[in-house]
Design a protein around this motif. Sequence first.
Motif, PDB file in Angstrom:
ATOM      1  N   PHE A 132       0.916  -1.570  -0.389  1.00 44.26           N
ATOM      2  CA  PHE A 132       0.108  -0.325   0.224  1.00 44.26           C
ATOM      3  C   PHE A 132       0.285   0.895   0.053  1.00 44.26           C
ATOM      4  N   ASP A 133       0.203   2.505  -1.001  1.00 46.23           N
ATOM      5  CA  ASP A 133       1.529   3.026  -0.897  1.00 46.23           C
ATOM      6  C   ASP A 133       1.481   4.267   0.685  1.00 46.23           C
ATOM      7  N   VAL A 134       1.461   4.273   1.445  1.00 46.60           N
ATOM      8  CA  VAL A 134       1.653   4.870   2.416  1.00 46.60           C
ATOM      9  C   VAL A 134       2.842   4.303   3.395  1.00 46.60           C
ATOM     10  N   SER A 135       3.382   2.893   2.833  1.00 43.76           N
ATOM     11  CA  SER A 135       4.711   2.653   2.818  1.00 43.76           C
ATOM     12  C   SER A 135       6.050   3.688   2.567  1.00 43.76           C
ATOM     13  N   ALA A 136       5.596   3.681   1.261  1.00 43.93           N
ATOM     14  CA  ALA A 136       6.007   5.269   1.137  1.00 43.93           C
ATOM     15  C   ALA A 136       6.728   6.649   2.018  1.00 43.93           C
ATOM     16  N   TYR A 137       6.149   6.847   2.735  1.00 41.06           N
ATOM     17  CA  TYR A 137       5.777   7.780   4.013  1.00 41.06           C
ATOM     18  C   TYR A 137       7.265   6.786   4.822  1.00 41.06           C
ATOM     19  N   GLU A 138       6.106   5.857   5.241  1.00 38.14           N
ATOM     20  CA  GLU A 138       7.467   4.985   6.453  1.00 38.14           C
ATOM     21  C   GLU A 138       7.871   4.490   6.039  1.00 38.14           C
ATOM     22  N   ILE A 139       8.825   3.955   5.066  1.00 38.07           N
ATOM     23  CA  ILE A 139      10.265   3.815   5.045  1.00 38.07           C
ATOM     24  C   ILE A 139      10.474   5.087   4.461  1.00 38.07           C
ATOM     25  N   TRP A 140      10.434   6.422   3.154  1.00 41.00           N
ATOM     26  CA  TRP A 140      11.451   6.732   3.126  1.00 41.00           C
ATOM     27  C   TRP A 140      11.444   8.129   3.487  1.00 41.00           C
ATOM     28  N   MET A 141      10.439   8.311   4.355  1.00 45.84           N
ATOM     29  CA  MET A 141      10.453   9.614   5.069  1.00 45.84           C
ATOM     30  C   MET A 141      11.685  10.320   6.017  1.00 45.84           C
ATOM     31  N   PRO A 142      10.917   9.016   7.133  1.00 44.16           N
ATOM     32  CA  PRO A 142      12.906   8.637   8.115  1.00 44.16           C
ATOM     33  C   PRO A 142      13.649   8.941   7.876  1.00 44.16           C
ATOM     34  N   LEU A 143      13.979   7.941   5.794  1.00 41.39           N
ATOM     35  CA  LEU A 143      15.515   7.086   5.434  1.00 41.39           C
ATOM     36  C   LEU A 143      16.175   8.579   4.967  1.00 41.39           C
ATOM     37  N   LEU A 144      15.179   9.576   4.251  1.00 43.35           N
ATOM     38  CA  LEU A 144      15.844  10.777   2.802  1.00 43.35           C
ATOM     39  C   LEU A 144      15.788  11.833   4.046  1.00 43.35           C
TER      40      LEU A 144
ATOM     41  N   GLU B 117      -2.714   7.098  -7.724  1.00 45.30           N
ATOM     42  CA  GLU B 117      -2.612   7.816  -9.069  1.00 45.30           C
ATOM     43  C   GLU B 117      -1.935   9.175  -8.662  1.00 45.30           C
ATOM     44  N   GLY B 118      -1.894   9.718  -6.938  1.00 47.93           N
ATOM     45  CA  GLY B 118      -1.358  10.827  -7.747  1.00 47.93           C
ATOM     46  C   GLY B 118      -0.208  11.034  -6.244  1.00 47.93           C
ATOM     47  N   SER B 119       0.263  10.054  -6.352  1.00 49.28           N
ATOM     48  CA  SER B 119       1.562   9.532  -5.729  1.00 49.28           C
ATOM     49  C   SER B 119       1.301  10.078  -3.842  1.00 49.28           C
ATOM     50  N   VAL B 120       0.620   9.422  -3.471  1.00 51.16           N
ATOM     51  CA  VAL B 120       0.301   8.985  -2.116  1.00 51.16           C
ATOM     52  C   VAL B 120      -0.177  10.040  -1.641  1.00 51.16           C
ATOM     53  N   PHE B 121      -0.017  11.539  -1.247  1.00 54.95           N
ATOM     54  CA  PHE B 121      -0.552  12.122  -0.685  1.00 54.95           C
ATOM     55  C   PHE B 121      -1.145  13.877  -1.501  1.00 54.95           C
TER      56      PHE B 121
END
Length: 591
Positions: free
Chosen positions: A197-209, A295-299
């Motif tokens: 699910f696309d919210v995992s992009a926040y959970e993983i990449w927000m802290p790592l970036l 389709e709108g890149s998560v948020f």
Amino acid sequence: MTAFSIPARFAEQVARTPHATAVSEAATGAALSYQELDQRANRLARRLIRLGVGREDRVGVLMERSADLVVALLAILKAGGVYLPVHEADPADRRQWIVDRARPMLLLVDDAMRAAGVPDRVPVVAVHDPEIAGELIDDPRVPLHPDQLAYVIHTSGSTGQPKGVAVTQREVVRLLVDPQWAVERHTRVLQLAPYAFDVSAYEIWMPLLHGGQVVVAPPGRLEPSVLRELITEYEITGLHMTAGLFRVFAEESPATLVGVREVLTGGDVVSPVAVRRVLAACPDIVIRALYGATEGSVFSAHCVITRDTELGKVVPVGDVFTGIRIHILDEGLTPAPAGAVGEIYLAGEGVARGYLGQPDLTAERFVADPFGLPGSRMYRTGDMARRTADDAIEFVGREDSQVKILGFLVDLAEVEAALADHPGLTQVVVLAREREDGNKQLVCYVVAETGTVDLAAVRAHARTKLPGYMTPEAFVRLDALPLTANGKLDREAMPEPDFDQVVASRTPETPLQQELCAMFSSLLEVPDVGIDDSFFDLGGQSLQAIRLCNRIGAAVGVGVSVNKLFDNPTVAELAAYIDANRAAYRATAAS
């Protein structure tokens, strides 16, 4: 200048904080520094390159939540590839369909998923393959362009099959470096959502970036008590909860979120009552209600709420993230006047590339933007909304057959298509019914060839074809579907689910059974619950299961996990489990 590929942005962070903790694995207590994560991902990336993975080649991922999962996703991007999540909780048929349709070059698996069975017709590579350890730890330095794809995530599709949404690395990075975030609130983020699910992009990449830490929750279904322990033990500062889960914690234990700096919620209508309850228990927390689409890149938009926010009866869609525009248009693509309902179109930055291998559907949903630059597109969300007099956006509902269940977008046509091939059925209709608590439940109406049908068999068939959140909670047999005067299906005339159609059940015989029957009846709004009735066959869903387990623990003094409820779903089985464990539970609590 900001790097707009995920590996490039991550490399900058490794150079700044090589020894800071990047990933913590709650199940084992293991941790990886930024340097260790980088080196492990480099080894796997080099192995993928050696196996032929190159620019925008898709690599399937079938793994449990773990630090290895984070390594795998980063390695795929470093190799120039695109990660394609294959959800471990999906039925085997759905996983096979995704692999056959998306045609990944190979499939990365961990030991648990390999043992459980993997899709056919795709080369399988184990992330613990001993040969990977022999690869160099240096970055392979594959040239990357920000407009390369980062991932393809499948969502529910109206054709009866999932559709793969293709999102670029630029759009992921753009969202997560948006200045509207207060990144200091996201220094330790709990990785809780399924990676499919696309919210995992926040959970993983927000802290790592941003130099923070990903705290990977244990695999499988999490109990509320485990979530509370994780928040406390790892001093979680930021996490995402679906609107439904947020509402459960607001009602049952809002103090769970004490210490969290910011909680993100969305995926459905956010309850203002739930927001107020959390703010009352956690006055220093920031609640960010989010609106968006895969389709709108998560948020795409967010409403930031604190204890000083004047909140009305509705939580508005809020302000757009930088570079994004929201249009509310009528059928002629003309802006709807204030107060009038129109469809939400997402435009500007954030619009995904389209649907993988489905050009016709892409052209239908991603349309030319008459308000933007030549060649720009906007995405038709299917969400209906209105602008208020003060220019706030209020969500109204869906214009098509897609609904939100437990925060996930579900296309009713896909559910119907999955059930239609059950032997003996001539017609299948699936509707979403709203309960008094505001949550929606799926109800399946069937017409049988011979007039009789085993509804339990239909339910079992659904569970083999659909993820749990897409499986109807109630099944109703009809002699014929009601029609309007012009011959169309009359959805308004469809009867409410009749839970009394279940096989007659024995009445409770002990005080504990009586108490459990009363809990089932109260939570599910079902009269006359017997001890042979299953919580889930009566319409119980995962969020209600959490409530039930909390109530049982408070009432009878024995902790019951959601997993144990799945193993003992009837009142009789649950009472027997509680009785068998009562002495042991008290002894443990006293020690």
